[in-house]
Design a protein around this motif. Structure first.
Motif, PDB file in Angstrom:
ATOM      1  N   ALA A   1       0.817  -1.214   0.000  1.00  0.00           N
ATOM      2  CA  ALA A   1       0.000   0.000   0.000  1.00  0.00           C
ATOM      3  C   ALA A   1       0.856   1.272   0.000  1.00  0.00           C
TER       4      ALA A   1
ATOM      5  N   THR B   1       2.030  -0.536  -8.495  1.00  0.00           N
ATOM      6  CA  THR B   1       0.753  -1.251  -8.461  1.00  0.00           C
ATOM      7  C   THR B   1       0.924  -2.508  -9.296  1.00  0.00           C
TER       8      THR B   1
ATOM      9  N   LEU C   1     -10.582  -7.910  -9.998  1.00  0.00           N
ATOM     10  CA  LEU C   1     -11.469  -6.741  -9.918  1.00  0.00           C
ATOM     11  C   LEU C   1     -12.408  -6.916  -8.734  1.00  0.00           C
ATOM     12  N   PHE C   2     -12.917  -5.785  -8.221  1.00  0.00           N
ATOM     13  CA  PHE C   2     -13.852  -5.857  -7.103  1.00  0.00           C
ATOM     14  C   PHE C   2     -15.243  -6.157  -7.668  1.00  0.00           C
ATOM     15  N   PRO C   3     -15.777  -7.363  -7.414  1.00  0.00           N
ATOM     16  CA  PRO C   3     -16.982  -7.802  -8.126  1.00  0.00           C
ATOM     17  C   PRO C   3     -18.225  -6.984  -7.780  1.00  0.00           C
ATOM     18  N   HIS C   4     -18.229  -6.363  -6.592  1.00  0.00           N
ATOM     19  CA  HIS C   4     -19.436  -5.657  -6.152  1.00  0.00           C
ATOM     20  C   HIS C   4     -19.419  -4.182  -6.530  1.00  0.00           C
ATOM     21  N   MET C   5     -18.364  -3.739  -7.215  1.00  0.00           N
ATOM     22  CA  MET C   5     -18.288  -2.320  -7.563  1.00  0.00           C
ATOM     23  C   MET C   5     -18.405  -2.141  -9.072  1.00  0.00           C
TER      24      MET C   5
ATOM     25  N   PHE D   1     -10.812   3.277  -7.139  1.00  0.00           N
ATOM     26  CA  PHE D   1     -10.579   2.773  -5.778  1.00  0.00           C
ATOM     27  C   PHE D   1      -9.251   3.257  -5.173  1.00  0.00           C
ATOM     28  N   GLY D   2      -8.192   3.177  -5.963  1.00  0.00           N
ATOM     29  CA  GLY D   2      -6.881   3.583  -5.451  1.00  0.00           C
ATOM     30  C   GLY D   2      -6.872   5.048  -5.034  1.00  0.00           C
TER      31      GLY D   2
ATOM     32  N   ARG E   1      -9.528   6.744  -4.113  1.00  0.00           N
ATOM     33  CA  ARG E   1     -10.374   6.831  -2.926  1.00  0.00           C
ATOM     34  C   ARG E   1      -9.539   6.541  -1.680  1.00  0.00           C
ATOM     35  N   MET E   2      -8.677   5.520  -1.766  1.00  0.00           N
ATOM     36  CA  MET E   2      -7.830   5.159  -0.633  1.00  0.00           C
ATOM     37  C   MET E   2      -6.806   6.259  -0.332  1.00  0.00           C
ATOM     38  N   ARG E   3      -6.527   7.096  -1.348  1.00  0.00           N
ATOM     39  CA  ARG E   3      -5.594   8.195  -1.134  1.00  0.00           C
ATOM     40  C   ARG E   3      -6.315   9.466  -0.713  1.00  0.00           C
TER      41      ARG E   3
ATOM     42  N   ARG F   1      -7.267   0.505 -13.619  1.00  0.00           N
ATOM     43  CA  ARG F   1      -7.285   0.643 -12.163  1.00  0.00           C
ATOM     44  C   ARG F   1      -5.873   0.781 -11.609  1.00  0.00           C
ATOM     45  N   ALA F   2      -4.966  -0.027 -12.162  1.00  0.00           N
ATOM     46  CA  ALA F   2      -3.591   0.015 -11.667  1.00  0.00           C
ATOM     47  C   ALA F   2      -2.894   1.313 -12.065  1.00  0.00           C
TER      48      ALA F   2
ATOM     49  N   VAL G   1      -3.594   5.450 -10.213  1.00  0.00           N
ATOM     50  CA  VAL G   1      -2.913   6.091  -9.085  1.00  0.00           C
ATOM     51  C   VAL G   1      -1.530   6.605  -9.488  1.00  0.00           C
TER      52      VAL G   1
END
Lengths: 358, 263
Positions: A75, A80, A88-92, A100-101, A103-105, A148-149, A152
């Motif tokens: 992290a 990345t 991949l995040f299946p629920h998003m 996502f990355g 968001r985490m930042r 996604r990778a 960020v």
């Protein structure tokens, strides 16, 4: 001074008795597309895990843009990873996956979705932003994982056999896309594969690995045409190997005794002492069948034992007449009509003969 | 002309016997809860809702019903939370004696509720924790947590581990991985274990009987009623308990299993 994106020094890592990495050092310049190539168990994936921070090596250090990252968690690294199964995040939604990355930042919603859309446009999926991963095809998921990778802005993007799950045609298409995207964003890519064609097609630099060591390292053409080890020659495409003994070397000529008799080839940079054992490596496309021209080295006569048609050419397996058990593989032009049982003379241009230490 | 062979008639009879054996007691219970008379035994004298009115008017029963719902919801939520954390820990981290820990977590599934109830009774007594709904709730967590753990753990595969790894790689901290990635990915398992825990807690008797005193759960209150003999009121409250269990199972089926199949 060009800064090094990745600089790993003397990495060693074992799983029990198995040495996955054996004193590996590697420098990757900024902005390069580097491919780690090797069979399974060669340590290439372990090296990638060490770069990504998923594995802390038992020995050695990892520098990324000059900073020591050896035991920094994934992290907190400017790297990345693009995973083989995409992860991949299946629920998003696709857009949320890519954002996502950020968001985490702590990047605000509007800003991160703007950036996500930018990345999705880059990979040609802007229209799919509200879909869920399971609604996409394999190739599309691949691109989402890439977006996604990259969203960020990593210093290094690590790709773990990213094309392994795709069919051949899609794989070739994704290779050129990956390369084009890498040129566009300018990020350093480190890509793991066991497919030597993929490595040649995509890499600026190829790192050939075997048994936890780096066997060869350089631009694809160099590694293919002048491999620096027997393993490298055999893994990067096909080769026929013949062992020989160095007789003498002077500034002009290198003389080697082989089953074909004494071969005289232009001298090489490498200095060989008389009597040292060497291996001659010959690519199928370099072996010439028929009456040798004046400049070529004659390799004697052989019988065609087997022919396979490869589309662009034929591949002929030859049985040497003088040296029993010596098999050569030669490429024959599409229109060559080689016949099994034919006897042919074999020769090679001296420059095409690769001499390796045994 | 269609002919019924002896075998097919026999198998139909056998099926009827099985379903009769399973459902006849429930049918009788529900049927006689509508009995227009004083005794829940044949003959059926007519249809009446008066025993349901009596149940709804009974303050003790209604309190017990509320207690049961509160205990079921809170203890199930706790069981799911603890089960999830335990599953996450065991599935994702290198722990000493992992197999043993997993075994110890699921072992209570094989112990009878009576033994668990007695053990808790002695322990609480020793610790000075009085008999209460809280004590019964803790008992329900003890019996349901292993179940939740087993269900959730079985759904944590390597594929999800890789997805969690991707989240960490993108900068997620551990709690963010759990709340934003793992829990949403596992929600069918989380809901399934929650509703199963609810159904088990809802009609659990022996632990509640041993661990409660003044405020009791519905099964304990029904047992109190039964001591004064059978009457259609006990049938009515029994039917209510059964009805709510059926609703919980239907929710589980419709919300969880259908969705799980679709995705």
């Amino acid at each position: 001074m060009t800064q090094l994106a990745v600089d790993v020094r003397s990495l060693t890592h074992s799983y029990g008795d198995f040495k996955a990495l054996d004193n590996v050092s590697l420098a990757v310049p900024n902005g390069a597309y580097t491919v780690l190539l090797g069979p399974s168990g060669s340590g290439k994936t372990t090296l990638l895990s060490v770069l990504g921070g998923f594995l802390v090596p038992q020995q050695g250090e990892v520098l990324i843009e000059g900073r020591d990252m050896t035991s920094v968690v994934p992290a907190k690294r400017p790297t990345t990873t693009m995973f083989q199964d995409y992860a991949l995040f299946p629920h998003m939604s696709i857009a949320d996956n890519v954002a996502f990355g950020l968001r985490m930042r702590g990047v605000g919603k509007k800003e991160r979705l703007t950036k996500a859309m930018e990345m999705l446009s880059l990979v040609g999926l802007a229209d799919e932003k509200s879909k869920k991963p399971h609604q996409l095809s394999g190739g599309q998921r691949q691109r989402v994982a890439l977006a996604r990778a990259l969203a960020v802005d990593p210093v290094v993007l690590l790709l773990d056999e990213p094309l392994g799950a795709l069919d051949l045609k899609l794989r070739r298409q994704m290779q050129s896309e990956l390369k084009a995207i890498q040129r566009e964003v300018g990020t350093t890519f480190v890509h793991v594969t066991h497919d030597q064609e993929e490595a040649m097609a995509i890499g600026d630099e190829i790192v050939v690995m075997n048994k936890g060591r780096i066997e060869d390292l350089g631009p694809p053409e160099r590694v293919y045409l002048k491999p620096s080890s027997r393993f490298s020659a055999g893994f990067m495409g096909q080769s026929s190997f013949v062992s020989g003994t160095v007789v003498s070397q002077d500034p002009q000529t290198l003389q080697i005794d082989t089953v074909f008799g004494r071969l005289r080839v232009p001298t090489r940079e490498q200095i060989y002492s008389a009597g040292s054992a060497v291996v001659l490596s010959m690519r199928p496309e370099h072996l010439v069948l028929g009456t040798p021209s004046a400049i070529n080295l004659s390799l004697g006569t052989a019988t065609i034992r087997d022919v396979t048609f490869q589309g662009a050419h034929h591949l002929a397996k030859l049985q040497h007449l003088d040296a029993s058990g010596l098999e050569l593989t030669a490429q024959v032009p599409q229109s060559g009509h080689p016949q099994v049982g034919m006897e042919v003379q074999v020769s090679i241009h001296p420059d095409h003969l690769v001499i390796l230490k045994d | 002309m269609k002919r019924f062979s002896g075998r097919s008639i026999a198998s139909v009879l056998y099926a009827l016997a099985i379903y009769g054996f399973i459902f006849l007691p429930v049918v009788v219970l529900v049927l006689f809860s509508f009995q227009d008379g004083r005794f829940p035994i044949p003959p059926f004298k007519g249809f009446s809702l008066r025993w349901y009115e009596a149940v709804l008017a009974d303050r003790r029963l209604m309190e017990a019903l509320t207690n049961s719902l509160v205990v079921a919801i809170l203890s199930s939520a706790m069981s799911v939370l603890l089960g999830f954390l335990a599953a996450y820990g065991i599935a994702r981290f290198m722990l000493p004696a992992k197999g043993l820990q997993r075994g110890l977590l699921t072992a209570p599934l094989t112990v009878s509720y009576l033994i668990i109830g007695m053990g808790l009774l002695i322990t609480f007594n020793w610790l000075g924790i009085p008999k209460s709904l809280l004590a019964a709730g803790i008992g329900h967590v003890v019996i349901n947590m292993p179940l939740c753990f087993a269900i959730i753990y079985s759904q944590m595969g390597d594929h999800q581990a890789n997805i969690e790894r991707a989240a960490r790689d993108l900068g997620a901290r551990e709690w963010q991985v759990m709340t934003l990635i793992t829990a949403p990915m596992l929600w069918p398992a989380l809901f399934a274990s929650f509703f199963l825990s609810m159904t088990f807690s809802w009609d659990e008797f022996i632990i509640s009987f041993l661990l409660t005193r003044f405020d009791v759960t519905l099964p304990v209150e029904i047992w109190n009623l039964l001591r004064s003999g059978l009457n259609p009121k006990t049938n009515a409250v029994g039917s209510l308990v059964f009805g709510i269990s059926v609703v919980l199972l239907l929710v589980l089926e419709l919300v969880v299993f259908r969705k799980a199949k679709r995705s």
